[in-house]
Design a protein around this motif. Structure first.
Motif, PDB file in Angstrom:
ATOM      1  N   VAL A   1       0.851  -1.200   0.000  1.00 31.09           N
ATOM      2  CA  VAL A   1       0.000   0.000   0.000  1.00 31.09           C
ATOM      3  C   VAL A   1       0.887   1.250   0.000  1.00 31.09           C
ATOM      4  O   VAL A   1       2.059   1.191   0.370  1.00 31.09           O
ATOM      5  CB  VAL A   1      -0.929   0.055   1.246  1.00 31.09           C
ATOM      6  N   ASP A   2       0.292   2.380  -0.412  1.00 33.06           N
ATOM      7  CA  ASP A   2       1.022   3.653  -0.354  1.00 33.06           C
ATOM      8  C   ASP A   2       1.211   4.052   1.103  1.00 33.06           C
ATOM      9  O   ASP A   2       0.359   3.756   1.945  1.00 33.06           O
ATOM     10  CB  ASP A   2       0.234   4.751  -1.062  1.00 33.06           C
ATOM     11  N   TYR A   3       2.312   4.725   1.396  1.00 33.61           N
ATOM     12  CA  TYR A   3       2.575   5.120   2.785  1.00 33.61           C
ATOM     13  C   TYR A   3       3.398   6.403   2.829  1.00 33.61           C
ATOM     14  O   TYR A   3       4.085   6.744   1.863  1.00 33.61           O
ATOM     15  CB  TYR A   3       3.322   3.997   3.538  1.00 33.61           C
TER      16      TYR A   3
ATOM     17  N   GLU B   1      -3.745  13.641   3.680  1.00 32.06           N
ATOM     18  CA  GLU B   1      -4.994  13.730   2.909  1.00 32.06           C
ATOM     19  C   GLU B   1      -4.726  13.795   1.410  1.00 32.06           C
ATOM     20  O   GLU B   1      -5.461  13.227   0.617  1.00 32.06           O
ATOM     21  CB  GLU B   1      -5.820  14.917   3.408  1.00 32.06           C
TER      22      GLU B   1
ATOM     23  N   CYS C   1      -7.263   5.544   6.337  1.00 36.33           N
ATOM     24  CA  CYS C   1      -5.838   5.282   6.445  1.00 36.33           C
ATOM     25  C   CYS C   1      -5.526   4.673   7.809  1.00 36.33           C
ATOM     26  O   CYS C   1      -6.349   4.745   8.727  1.00 36.33           O
ATOM     27  CB  CYS C   1      -5.032   6.560   6.220  1.00 36.33           C
TER      28      CYS C   1
ATOM     29  N   ASN D   1      -1.804  12.667  -0.193  1.00 34.55           N
ATOM     30  CA  ASN D   1      -1.083  11.516  -0.746  1.00 34.55           C
ATOM     31  C   ASN D   1      -1.700  10.160  -0.427  1.00 34.55           C
ATOM     32  O   ASN D   1      -1.482   9.203  -1.154  1.00 34.55           O
ATOM     33  CB  ASN D   1       0.362  11.501  -0.244  1.00 34.55           C
ATOM     34  N   ILE D   2      -2.412  10.087   0.684  1.00 31.37           N
ATOM     35  CA  ILE D   2      -2.930   8.789   1.134  1.00 31.37           C
ATOM     36  C   ILE D   2      -4.460   8.763   1.128  1.00 31.37           C
ATOM     37  O   ILE D   2      -5.064   7.849   0.592  1.00 31.37           O
ATOM     38  CB  ILE D   2      -2.411   8.451   2.561  1.00 31.37           C
ATOM     39  N   GLY D   3      -5.073   9.763   1.707  1.00 33.96           N
ATOM     40  CA  GLY D   3      -6.538   9.817   1.772  1.00 33.96           C
ATOM     41  C   GLY D   3      -7.106   8.920   2.864  1.00 33.96           C
ATOM     42  O   GLY D   3      -6.358   8.304   3.619  1.00 33.96           O
ATOM     43  N   TYR D   4      -8.440   8.864   2.915  1.00 33.22           N
ATOM     44  CA  TYR D   4      -9.111   8.025   3.923  1.00 33.22           C
ATOM     45  C   TYR D   4      -9.745   6.835   3.237  1.00 33.22           C
ATOM     46  O   TYR D   4     -10.127   6.956   2.073  1.00 33.22           O
ATOM     47  CB  TYR D   4     -10.181   8.849   4.654  1.00 33.22           C
TER      48      TYR D   4
ATOM     49  N   GLU E   1      -0.534   4.712   6.384  1.00 37.17           N
ATOM     50  CA  GLU E   1      -0.740   3.886   5.191  1.00 37.17           C
ATOM     51  C   GLU E   1      -2.161   4.001   4.677  1.00 37.17           C
ATOM     52  O   GLU E   1      -3.094   4.160   5.454  1.00 37.17           O
ATOM     53  CB  GLU E   1      -0.545   2.394   5.533  1.00 37.17           C
ATOM     54  N   GLN E   2      -2.268   3.829   3.398  1.00 35.28           N
ATOM     55  CA  GLN E   2      -3.575   3.733   2.770  1.00 35.28           C
ATOM     56  C   GLN E   2      -4.289   2.496   3.338  1.00 35.28           C
ATOM     57  O   GLN E   2      -3.672   1.436   3.453  1.00 35.28           O
ATOM     58  CB  GLN E   2      -3.266   3.549   1.284  1.00 35.28           C
TER      59      GLN E   2
END
Ligand code: ADP
Ligand code: MG
Ligand code: MG
Length: 353
Positions: free
Chosen positions: A149-151, A171, A178, A173-176, A217-218
């Motif tokens: 996942v993106d982190y 918010e 998370c 780069n990852i968003g909710y 993390e996402q």
């Protein structure tokens, strides 16, 4: 001659209690025809206390009891120096560090054992240290081409100076949803799932109580599939297992207290997926330069993609924990698993492989 195992447990970490449970289980499982157990208890405040040699299973690791009585008698050494015996007779053959989390699973104890020239079960300094830090671990996995996942990560002092910027970075780069986690911990301690800004702010505060570095993390909706890896240069994999959390996620209480989290072993995945999983787990093992054992944890997304979540260099090791159960289903019972690990430790020490 029996092999003298120094069982190192307890420890100065949030996972102290888990380690106690595991130590008790190991003393119950071991074959006393082949092994002697020398308990070494590390108290929560970091004192090292040698208990009496065990020739039969402990009733409880009232190692706790012996430790406090030893302490009050003032007979116990209280630092890691107690491992450094000069007499051949007292020298332990192998140390089994049944320690989870910082000051145990993170390379510190491993480094000391290297200096003392004592063989020890499990991962060496580098793999232990890198595996304990979720940011470093994920960076190494990224380098090895493993999907995850993106982190993003944050240091406490930076966040203190620019909290708003930190939250915006998450918010953007990852968003909710998370997940916010202390970088250096395990057993889900200090981890929160966030679906909005106020939860994110709370989660940062919470995670920074445990560590000066955190990872965000996402959040994914996925099955949680795990696999055991055993070996030194040549690694073998167990059958896969699946965790079915009954709550929002697999938290500390679900892991160690409720005991009702569903473990499905073997996990129902296709043969092709199992082959892929083994390849990925071995790749992760190699990337971190692991030895002895790890439990490699993956997310399996609805699209059928495996994302590596983490490896645990000293996974939960009670007879009811995922790692021993996966090996049991692979044909390696708990007492044999302990013997295999002890042998791998001795082999690594002797052959330096
Ligand atoms: P620990 O080292 O404490 O076990 P993990 O990173 O494995 O920490 O997180 C604990 C649990 O939280 C996982 O088993 C999973 O249930 C959930 N979790 C962690 N990260 C994510 C994520 N990015 N997406 C969805 N669930 C997650
Ligand atoms: Mg972990
Ligand atoms: Mg985990």
């Amino acid at each position: 001659m029996k092999i003298k195992i120094g069982l190192l447990y307890g420890g100065k970490s949030a996972e102290h209690k888990v380690s106690m449970q595991t130590a008790l289980a190991v003393t119950k499982a071991i074959d006393y025809e082949k092994f002697e157990i020398h308990p070494i208890y590390i108290s929560e405040d970091g004192q090292w206390i040698k208990g009496p040699q065990l020739n039969s299973p402990a009733e409880n690791v009232a190692a706790l009891e012996f430790s406090s009585s030893a302490l009050s008698l003032g007979t116990a050494g209280s630092s890691p120096a107690i491992l450094n015996s000069n007499s051949e007779e007292e020298r332990l053959d192998v140390i089994f560090p049944l320690l989870h989390g910082p000051n145990g699973e993170d390379g510190t104890v491993q480094g000391m054992l290297e200096l003392l020239n004592l063989p020890y079960v499990g991962n060496g300094v580098l793999a232990s240290a890198a595996g304990m830090d979720k940011v470093i671990m994920k960076n190494i996995f990224a380098q090895a081409g493993l999907n995850q996942v993106d982190y993003v990560s944050f240091i406490r002092s930076e966040w203190e100076k620019q909290q708003e910027v930190s939250y915006q970075q998450v918010e953007t780069n990852i968003g909710y949803p998370c997940f916010v986690k202390p970088a250096n911990l395990g057993s889900s301690v200090g981890i929160s799932k966030c679906t909005n800004r106020s939860e994110l702010e709370e989660a940062f505060k919470e995670a920074f109580q445990f560590d000066r570095k955190i990872i965000v993390e996402q959040g994914v909706t996925a099955r949680e599939i795990e696999i055991g890896v055993l070996g030194n240069d040549e690694a073998e994999c167990s059958v896969p297992g699946e965790i079915v959390p009954k709550k929002a996620f697999y938290d500390y209480k679900a892991k160690y207290e409720d005991g009702d989290t569903g473990l499905i072993i073997p996990a129902e995945i296709s043969e092709a997926q199992y082959i892929e999983l083994q390849e990925l787990a071995k790749k992760a093992y190699k990337a971190l330069d692991c030895s002895g054992l790890v439990r490699a944890d993956f997310f399996l997304t609805a699209k059928g993609e495996f994302l590596i979540n983490e490896v645990n260099t000293m996974p939960g090791f009670t007879p009811f924990s995922m790692f021993p159960l996966m090996w049991k289903h692979t044909g390696v019972e708990y007492p044999q698993l302990i013997e295999r690990l002890v042998q791998l430790a001795i082999d690594r020490h002797e052959k330096k492989q």
